[in-house]
Scaffold this motif. Sequence first.
Motif, PDB file in Angstrom:
ATOM      1  N   VAL A   1      -2.453   5.995   9.623  1.00 40.75           N
ATOM      2  CA  VAL A   1      -2.545   5.495   8.255  1.00 40.75           C
ATOM      3  C   VAL A   1      -3.977   5.057   7.973  1.00 40.75           C
ATOM      4  O   VAL A   1      -4.578   4.346   8.785  1.00 40.75           O
ATOM      5  N   GLN A   2      -4.524   5.490   6.859  1.00 39.32           N
ATOM      6  CA  GLN A   2      -5.848   5.044   6.417  1.00 39.32           C
ATOM      7  C   GLN A   2      -5.641   3.865   5.470  1.00 39.32           C
ATOM      8  O   GLN A   2      -5.001   3.990   4.443  1.00 39.32           O
ATOM      9  N   LEU A   3      -6.163   2.719   5.836  1.00 43.13           N
ATOM     10  CA  LEU A   3      -6.017   1.508   5.019  1.00 43.13           C
ATOM     11  C   LEU A   3      -7.242   1.301   4.146  1.00 43.13           C
ATOM     12  O   LEU A   3      -8.331   1.764   4.473  1.00 43.13           O
ATOM     13  N   PRO A   4      -7.076   0.566   3.040  1.00 42.94           N
ATOM     14  CA  PRO A   4      -8.224   0.253   2.192  1.00 42.94           C
ATOM     15  C   PRO A   4      -9.228  -0.622   2.956  1.00 42.94           C
ATOM     16  O   PRO A   4      -8.859  -1.342   3.898  1.00 42.94           O
TER      17      PRO A   4
ATOM     18  N   ILE B   1       0.864  -1.180   0.000  1.00 44.38           N
ATOM     19  CA  ILE B   1       0.000   0.000   0.000  1.00 44.38           C
ATOM     20  C   ILE B   1       0.897   1.226   0.000  1.00 44.38           C
ATOM     21  O   ILE B   1       1.779   1.364   0.838  1.00 44.38           O
ATOM     22  N   THR B   2       0.674   2.123  -0.948  1.00 46.62           N
ATOM     23  CA  THR B   2       1.416   3.373  -1.007  1.00 46.62           C
ATOM     24  C   THR B   2       0.471   4.501  -0.632  1.00 46.62           C
ATOM     25  O   THR B   2      -0.597   4.630  -1.214  1.00 46.62           O
ATOM     26  N   THR B   3       0.871   5.303   0.356  1.00 53.12           N
ATOM     27  CA  THR B   3       0.023   6.397   0.809  1.00 53.12           C
ATOM     28  C   THR B   3       0.908   7.499   1.367  1.00 53.12           C
ATOM     29  O   THR B   3       2.129   7.342   1.465  1.00 53.12           O
ATOM     30  N   ILE B   4       0.306   8.612   1.737  1.00 50.27           N
ATOM     31  CA  ILE B   4       1.029   9.717   2.360  1.00 50.27           C
ATOM     32  C   ILE B   4       0.587   9.793   3.814  1.00 50.27           C
ATOM     33  O   ILE B   4      -0.604   9.720   4.110  1.00 50.27           O
ATOM     34  N   ALA B   5       1.545   9.917   4.723  1.00 51.32           N
ATOM     35  CA  ALA B   5       1.246  10.004   6.154  1.00 51.32           C
ATOM     36  C   ALA B   5       1.884  11.262   6.719  1.00 51.32           C
ATOM     37  O   ALA B   5       2.925  11.711   6.244  1.00 51.32           O
ATOM     38  N   THR B   6       1.247  11.832   7.719  1.00 53.77           N
ATOM     39  CA  THR B   6       1.798  12.987   8.419  1.00 53.77           C
ATOM     40  C   THR B   6       2.417  12.508   9.724  1.00 53.77           C
ATOM     41  O   THR B   6       1.774  11.816  10.497  1.00 53.77           O
TER      42      THR B   6
END
Length: 78
Positions: free
Chosen positions: A18-21, A4-9
Amino acid sequence: MKAITTIATVTEDGKITVQLPPDIPPGEHELVVVIDEKPLVEKQIIKEKRPPLKFSAYPVGLVSQSVTFRREDLYAND
């Protein structure tokens, strides 16, 4: 295994959310976290400083100059 590729603060105290699918089932999961050393904001500033790429036509002799690429020339009417 799912990547999973995402942007996190990252907060000041070093925590991330992290928001997962929705297809990830609840429960404990093993995670691998890879962090780029440069923050995303810093990367965007670097990208903005680069001059834009300029592309120009370069004739390579594959088609004659009289050939057009109109839809009517490329596709049949069906």
